[in-house]
Structures are given as C-alpha cells and as structure tokens.
Write a protein that holds these residues in place. Sequence first.
Motif, PDB file in Angstrom:
ATOM      1  N   ALA A 156       0.845  -1.197   0.000  1.00  0.00           N
ATOM      2  CA  ALA A 156       0.000   0.000   0.000  1.00  0.00           C
ATOM      3  C   ALA A 156       0.881   1.247   0.000  1.00  0.00           C
ATOM      4  O   ALA A 156       0.578   2.242  -0.653  1.00  0.00           O
ATOM      5  CB  ALA A 156      -0.919  -0.014   1.221  1.00  0.00           C
ATOM      6  N   ARG A 157       2.002   1.167   0.702  1.00  0.00           N
ATOM      7  CA  ARG A 157       2.903   2.316   0.758  1.00  0.00           C
ATOM      8  C   ARG A 157       3.509   2.602  -0.613  1.00  0.00           C
ATOM      9  O   ARG A 157       3.640   3.753  -1.019  1.00  0.00           O
ATOM     10  CB  ARG A 157       4.013   2.047   1.775  1.00  0.00           C
ATOM     11  N   ASN A 158       3.853   1.536  -1.335  1.00  0.00           N
ATOM     12  CA  ASN A 158       4.367   1.731  -2.698  1.00  0.00           C
ATOM     13  C   ASN A 158       3.359   2.483  -3.548  1.00  0.00           C
ATOM     14  O   ASN A 158       3.717   3.339  -4.341  1.00  0.00           O
ATOM     15  CB  ASN A 158       4.672   0.385  -3.361  1.00  0.00           C
ATOM     16  N   ILE A 159       2.065   2.132  -3.402  1.00  0.00           N
ATOM     17  CA  ILE A 159       1.021   2.808  -4.185  1.00  0.00           C
ATOM     18  C   ILE A 159       1.023   4.299  -3.863  1.00  0.00           C
ATOM     19  O   ILE A 159       1.058   5.140  -4.759  1.00  0.00           O
ATOM     20  CB  ILE A 159      -0.372   2.189  -3.882  1.00  0.00           C
ATOM     21  N   VAL A 160       1.030   4.604  -2.539  1.00  0.00           N
ATOM     22  CA  VAL A 160       0.972   6.017  -2.141  1.00  0.00           C
ATOM     23  C   VAL A 160       2.216   6.760  -2.632  1.00  0.00           C
ATOM     24  O   VAL A 160       2.119   7.857  -3.190  1.00  0.00           O
ATOM     25  CB  VAL A 160       0.836   6.149  -0.605  1.00  0.00           C
TER      26      VAL A 160
ATOM     27  N   GLU B 279       3.874 -16.726  -2.539  1.00  0.00           N
ATOM     28  CA  GLU B 279       3.882 -16.551  -3.996  1.00  0.00           C
ATOM     29  C   GLU B 279       3.880 -15.068  -4.321  1.00  0.00           C
ATOM     30  O   GLU B 279       3.276 -14.272  -3.601  1.00  0.00           O
ATOM     31  CB  GLU B 279       2.656 -17.217  -4.623  1.00  0.00           C
ATOM     32  N   PHE B 280       4.528 -14.723  -5.425  1.00  0.00           N
ATOM     33  CA  PHE B 280       4.696 -13.323  -5.764  1.00  0.00           C
ATOM     34  C   PHE B 280       4.654 -13.173  -7.274  1.00  0.00           C
ATOM     35  O   PHE B 280       5.355 -13.866  -7.991  1.00  0.00           O
ATOM     36  CB  PHE B 280       6.065 -12.872  -5.221  1.00  0.00           C
ATOM     37  N   GLU B 281       3.779 -12.286  -7.760  1.00  0.00           N
ATOM     38  CA  GLU B 281       3.717 -12.036  -9.206  1.00  0.00           C
ATOM     39  C   GLU B 281       3.654 -10.536  -9.414  1.00  0.00           C
ATOM     40  O   GLU B 281       2.958  -9.840  -8.676  1.00  0.00           O
ATOM     41  CB  GLU B 281       2.418 -12.602  -9.766  1.00  0.00           C
ATOM     42  N   ILE B 282       4.348 -10.065 -10.425  1.00  0.00           N
ATOM     43  CA  ILE B 282       4.290  -8.635 -10.678  1.00  0.00           C
ATOM     44  C   ILE B 282       4.133  -8.384 -12.175  1.00  0.00           C
ATOM     45  O   ILE B 282       4.682  -9.114 -13.002  1.00  0.00           O
ATOM     46  CB  ILE B 282       5.550  -7.919 -10.123  1.00  0.00           C
ATOM     47  N   ASP B 283       3.318  -7.395 -12.489  1.00  0.00           N
ATOM     48  CA  ASP B 283       3.119  -7.027 -13.878  1.00  0.00           C
ATOM     49  C   ASP B 283       3.167  -5.502 -13.930  1.00  0.00           C
ATOM     50  O   ASP B 283       2.371  -4.828 -13.282  1.00  0.00           O
ATOM     51  CB  ASP B 283       1.753  -7.546 -14.339  1.00  0.00           C
ATOM     52  N   SER B 284       4.126  -4.969 -14.671  1.00  0.00           N
ATOM     53  CA  SER B 284       4.257  -3.513 -14.712  1.00  0.00           C
ATOM     54  C   SER B 284       4.900  -3.074 -16.005  1.00  0.00           C
ATOM     55  O   SER B 284       5.839  -3.705 -16.491  1.00  0.00           O
ATOM     56  CB  SER B 284       5.112  -3.049 -13.524  1.00  0.00           C
TER      57      SER B 284
ATOM     58  N   GLY C  81      12.756   2.026  -0.093  1.00  0.00           N
ATOM     59  CA  GLY C  81      11.575   2.248  -0.917  1.00  0.00           C
ATOM     60  C   GLY C  81      11.198   0.924  -1.509  1.00  0.00           C
ATOM     61  O   GLY C  81      11.820  -0.086  -1.212  1.00  0.00           O
ATOM     62  N   LEU C  82      10.169   0.900  -2.305  1.00  0.00           N
ATOM     63  CA  LEU C  82       9.761  -0.298  -3.010  1.00  0.00           C
ATOM     64  C   LEU C  82       9.570  -1.509  -2.092  1.00  0.00           C
ATOM     65  O   LEU C  82       8.463  -1.985  -1.940  1.00  0.00           O
ATOM     66  CB  LEU C  82      10.744  -0.605  -4.133  1.00  0.00           C
ATOM     67  N   GLY C  83      10.654  -1.990  -1.521  1.00  0.00           N
ATOM     68  CA  GLY C  83      10.527  -3.081  -0.565  1.00  0.00           C
ATOM     69  C   GLY C  83       9.976  -4.357  -1.159  1.00  0.00           C
ATOM     70  O   GLY C  83       9.528  -5.235  -0.448  1.00  0.00           O
ATOM     71  N   LEU C  84      10.021  -4.479  -2.505  1.00  0.00           N
ATOM     72  CA  LEU C  84       9.437  -5.671  -3.121  1.00  0.00           C
ATOM     73  C   LEU C  84      10.152  -6.972  -2.755  1.00  0.00           C
ATOM     74  O   LEU C  84       9.493  -7.977  -2.520  1.00  0.00           O
ATOM     75  CB  LEU C  84       9.358  -5.491  -4.638  1.00  0.00           C
ATOM     76  N   PRO C  85      11.495  -6.974  -2.681  1.00  0.00           N
ATOM     77  CA  PRO C  85      12.147  -8.224  -2.289  1.00  0.00           C
ATOM     78  C   PRO C  85      11.712  -8.669  -0.897  1.00  0.00           C
ATOM     79  O   PRO C  85      11.532  -9.859  -0.642  1.00  0.00           O
ATOM     80  CB  PRO C  85      13.638  -7.878  -2.285  1.00  0.00           C
TER      81      PRO C  85
ATOM     82  N   GLN D  40      15.482  -5.255 -11.591  1.00  0.00           N
ATOM     83  CA  GLN D  40      16.269  -4.425 -10.692  1.00  0.00           C
ATOM     84  C   GLN D  40      15.482  -4.132  -9.408  1.00  0.00           C
ATOM     85  O   GLN D  40      16.034  -4.159  -8.313  1.00  0.00           O
ATOM     86  CB  GLN D  40      16.601  -3.114 -11.406  1.00  0.00           C
ATOM     87  N   ALA D  41      14.175  -3.903  -9.564  1.00  0.00           N
ATOM     88  CA  ALA D  41      13.335  -3.579  -8.409  1.00  0.00           C
ATOM     89  C   ALA D  41      13.219  -4.760  -7.451  1.00  0.00           C
ATOM     90  O   ALA D  41      12.954  -4.589  -6.271  1.00  0.00           O
ATOM     91  CB  ALA D  41      11.949  -3.158  -8.878  1.00  0.00           C
ATOM     92  N   LEU D  42      13.417  -5.969  -7.995  1.00  0.00           N
ATOM     93  CA  LEU D  42      13.289  -7.146  -7.141  1.00  0.00           C
ATOM     94  C   LEU D  42      14.594  -7.503  -6.448  1.00  0.00           C
ATOM     95  O   LEU D  42      14.641  -8.416  -5.643  1.00  0.00           O
ATOM     96  CB  LEU D  42      12.792  -8.335  -7.964  1.00  0.00           C
ATOM     97  N   ARG D  43      15.645  -6.760  -6.788  1.00  0.00           N
ATOM     98  CA  ARG D  43      16.918  -7.037  -6.139  1.00  0.00           C
ATOM     99  C   ARG D  43      16.955  -6.328  -4.791  1.00  0.00           C
ATOM    100  O   ARG D  43      16.484  -5.208  -4.667  1.00  0.00           O
ATOM    101  CB  ARG D  43      18.071  -6.556  -7.022  1.00  0.00           C
ATOM    102  N   ASP D  44      17.531  -6.990  -3.799  1.00  0.00           N
ATOM    103  CA  ASP D  44      17.632  -6.380  -2.483  1.00  0.00           C
ATOM    104  C   ASP D  44      18.451  -5.109  -2.544  1.00  0.00           C
ATOM    105  O   ASP D  44      19.445  -5.033  -3.247  1.00  0.00           O
ATOM    106  CB  ASP D  44      18.298  -7.353  -1.501  1.00  0.00           C
ATOM    107  N   GLY D  45      18.020  -4.109  -1.798  1.00  0.00           N
ATOM    108  CA  GLY D  45      18.818  -2.893  -1.686  1.00  0.00           C
ATOM    109  C   GLY D  45      18.505  -1.864  -2.748  1.00  0.00           C
ATOM    110  O   GLY D  45      19.035  -0.768  -2.710  1.00  0.00           O
ATOM    111  N   PHE D  46      17.621  -2.215  -3.701  1.00  0.00           N
ATOM    112  CA  PHE D  46      17.311  -1.252  -4.748  1.00  0.00           C
ATOM    113  C   PHE D  46      16.159  -0.354  -4.320  1.00  0.00           C
ATOM    114  O   PHE D  46      15.167  -0.785  -3.771  1.00  0.00           O
ATOM    115  CB  PHE D  46      16.921  -1.975  -6.031  1.00  0.00           C
TER     116      PHE D  46
END
Lengths: 134, 284, 120
Positions: free
Chosen positions: A48-52, A114-119, A102-106, A89-95
């Motif tokens: 939710a934070r990523n969205i904001v 399970e994790f899926e992303i489409d962007s 930010g992002l915090g996706l990893p 790159q966004a899925l790499r730690d530290g990015f």
Amino acid sequence: MSRVEIRVTISSDQDIVLARQKGRSLALELGFSSGDATLIATAISELARNIVSYAGSGQIALKDLQGSSRVGISVTASDNGPGIPNINQALRDGFSTSGSLGLGLPGVRRLMDEFEIDSKPGQGTKVVVKKWRP
Amino acid sequence: MAKRDESSELLRELVAHLRQNRTQLREEWVGSISETRLLTAMTKEEIFAEATSVYDSYVEALETETFEALQAYARNLSERIIPRGVETHEVVGIVLLLRDVLARSLFAKYQTDFKKLNRILDAYEPAANRIANTVAVGFVQERERVIRQQQEAIRELSTPVLQVRERLLILPIIGVIDPQRARQLTEQLLRGIRTNRAKVVVIDITGVAAMDVTVANHLVQTVEASRLLGATVIVTGLSPEIAQTLVTIGVDLGKMNTVGDLQGGIEQAERLLGYKVMALAEPN
Amino acid sequence: MEVPILKQGPVLIATFQAALSDADLNQLRSALVQQVVRFRSRGVIVDVTAMDVMDSFASRTLREIAHIIRLRGAETVIVGIQPEVAFAMVQLGLTLEGVATALDLEEGLAYLNQKFKTMK
C-alpha cells in the motif's frame, strides 16, 4: 474459488493503516496464526505504501483462496501510476528509487509464499501475492 | 453388460441374505474375533458396537457398490482405535474374518446348488476384496497421519529453550534444520526471550550437521530478531568448515557474536550479565 | 492520533498506539526533537509495545529519530517490539541497525541509567 473479497481504495497514508488492519482480520478469520497474520499485514503495509509513494492512488484487494486441500489469502495491489521500468532491478535487495528504503518488493516476496508482478512504464503496476496456511 | 447386470442381481440377492441373517452372522463374527484374540485392547461391548457398524457399512457397500461411506467410516474408526494401540494386522484380520464368515454362510445357503454358489461367489469375492482393501488403506493412511503429527510434536520438543541463569537462555540445536524448523526455532526463541525476560542467548550449533545458505540466513535473522527484542545472541560451536562455507557464500558473520565452544559462550554471557563466577575455596 | 510524550526526569517516554499513520509518525519525530531541546533531556524511550506492524516507513522513522536525537547528545532506546513483529521485520530486512533496543520500559530505563553513568 473465493468467498470473500475486500477492496480498499488507497490514496493516503491513513488508507495504508486501514488496508493492513483488514488484511490482518481476514487472515485470522481464515485460520492463519497470529505470527503469519503479522507477516501478511506487514506485506500489505509495504504494498500500500508503494502505491501512495509511487502512484499516488490505487487499490488493495484481499481475497481468500480455497484450494482442494489448502486455504490461503491473496493480496492484489494495483495502480495506474508510472510503472516500474526495470522489474528485475526492483526485485533485487537494496534497490530503491526514492531514498534509503523504498519499493521493498524483495522483502514482500520473502514475507509471502507466492509473488507475481506485472508492470509497464506508463501503464501502472499490479502485484499479486499469496500466502498459504501451513 | 449382461454379465454386469447379472452380477448386480446376484449382489442384491446376497445383500438380502446378509440383512436377513444380520443378528446371527454378526454374532458369529464377533465370536471369531475374540477366538483369534484380535482387538484385545477393546472391551467386549466395544467390539460388539463397532462390529455392528462395520457389518452394516459392509452390507451397504455391497449393495450400493460405492465405497466412499465405508472409507469415511474406516477413517473415523481408525482415528478412534489407533490411540488405543490397535495394530494394522488386527484391522485387516477382522475384515478378512467377516469376509470368511459371510462366505461360509453362502456355502451353507447354496450347498445344494453348486452352479449358483459359484456365480454368487464370483460376484461376492471382488466386492469383498475391495472392501478389505478400502478399510486397510484407510487405516494405514490414518496411522501415517498420526505418525506425521507425532513427528511434528517431537520436533517441537527437540529444541528446548533452556534457562540456565536468570536472564540467560541456551538454545542447543541438534540435527538437520529445514526452513520450517528454522522458523519454529526462531518463534520459540523469541517467545522464550519475552517470557523469561532474557538479556543474553547462547545458541549452540555444535550438533548441526550441515548448514547451507538458507539455514545460515535463518540463523542471521534469528540473531537480528533477538536483538530487536533487546537480547544479545552468542553463537557457539561453529566448526571451522561451516564458518569457511558461510564466508564463501557471503554470509556476513560480522553481525554474529561467535565463541568457540558452549562453555566459552556461557562464560561470556555471564560477563555480559555482570556475573562473576569463582571457586568457593582453592581445590586441594 | 497524537503520540503522548511523558517527561520523567532526564528521560522522555513516547508511547505508540496500535495504528499510527505516516503523518502521526512524522508529527512524533518533530515533537520529540523539540522536547529534547526544550527539556535538555538526556535520553528518549520509544515504547512500541502496542504496534502490531512495523513496516519500512515506521522503521526508517525510528532510525531517524534515534540519529537526530544523538546529534543533540542524547540516547534513544526502542522498547517493546513484539516477537511476531520482530520476526516480520527481519524478513523485510529491517534491523534497526545502530539503534539501541530493550525488552520493555523497565529495561529501557535500566539501559539509559547505565549509559548516563558511563557518560559522566
């Protein structure tokens, strides 16, 4: 095959709190331990934070998952923001594109099963994460 | 198709016979169960009650030629009798006894009509075998489930969080660690820190056979999570080989406070807690 | 929802409520810094016992609070992180590095008193 669907519109930091509270109570209702419910609520908070921070506004949808032999929860975070140009790159730690954290996706990926992303740049981002009850 | 119809017809006749002679056949079966000393863990009344249900489910399975209800009953029965120590051979034994008791009654009924007897048995035997199979498989599956459950319980018990002194916990880890166990360990330790108000924790991994990158990362996470609760972790028993591997795969050992062996770890923990241990008198 | 700040001698104690928004956290940060200056406090305890989720923003804010307060010559200690929250935090890679932590308020006060003694 899901029975519940809860949608929370995300447009301010107050909505982040609301989304994770709804997520925690759904997780507990589905029989997750309170430890797992905390992991799920934390993941929702990050999404939710990523969205904001990146898109301004979007939506979090929470659903139950009824498999043949297992029960789970699915969280979908979607927005019409600028999108992520380089997903790998966004899925790499530290990015992060905005400051130290930010992002915090990893991290979200580690919290869930399970994790899926489409962007695509200019077309928004959709992240679907799932967790199964052990 | 004709053959199948005939078989169904014969099964119907068979079922009628088994219903008619229910009381007598059931008695005979219960008698042979106690004669062969099966189900010794159960009382006579219990055996009779279960035998009645099994008999009726058995006849029902023959009649409907469906096995789901019987399967569910077998599982339910197993759940009740496994904790009482009933063995697989006993369960298989009683079902086979019932098969024989019923077969004998068929012999008696059709002894004058040998051809009919043969046809009846042709219909009965495959169904009876399938029933025996269903019950046995149901029992074994239930037993496996119980064993799995027990293994989990043992696993939980196998990693005790020990309080050796006020505010000092020891967590000896022995054996193989998979991600599931690693998580369990961490949760147990974190709860232990809170309930015992621990300030120092010694995690001893002398008994850990091998450590891969996943397990090593779990260990690092456990150390970090403990610190968030205000406790310092000392890791002991890290063999040079494991240490070497960890460094090679890029695990940051700098975040971990390591001491060679358990004794050294406890001594350091005591220093951190402000204890001073000394001998009461010089030994002679 | 404003975070109450209690003054106890040279120590300020801020107690978090369950559901803090980002705005609440930002407000707390400025309030704490102002009060440390005003009361010339030597230590700050942030009690997060009631928090059920500690995400990257909350964690970053806590680190920032600790760093700013250190620049004012005072010590910060975070107390009351729940076991489950700690577990989720490390999964996310949030370890509050460089920030002191203690089990609860009592331990936090003991930690600060120890610090004050060695600082003298």
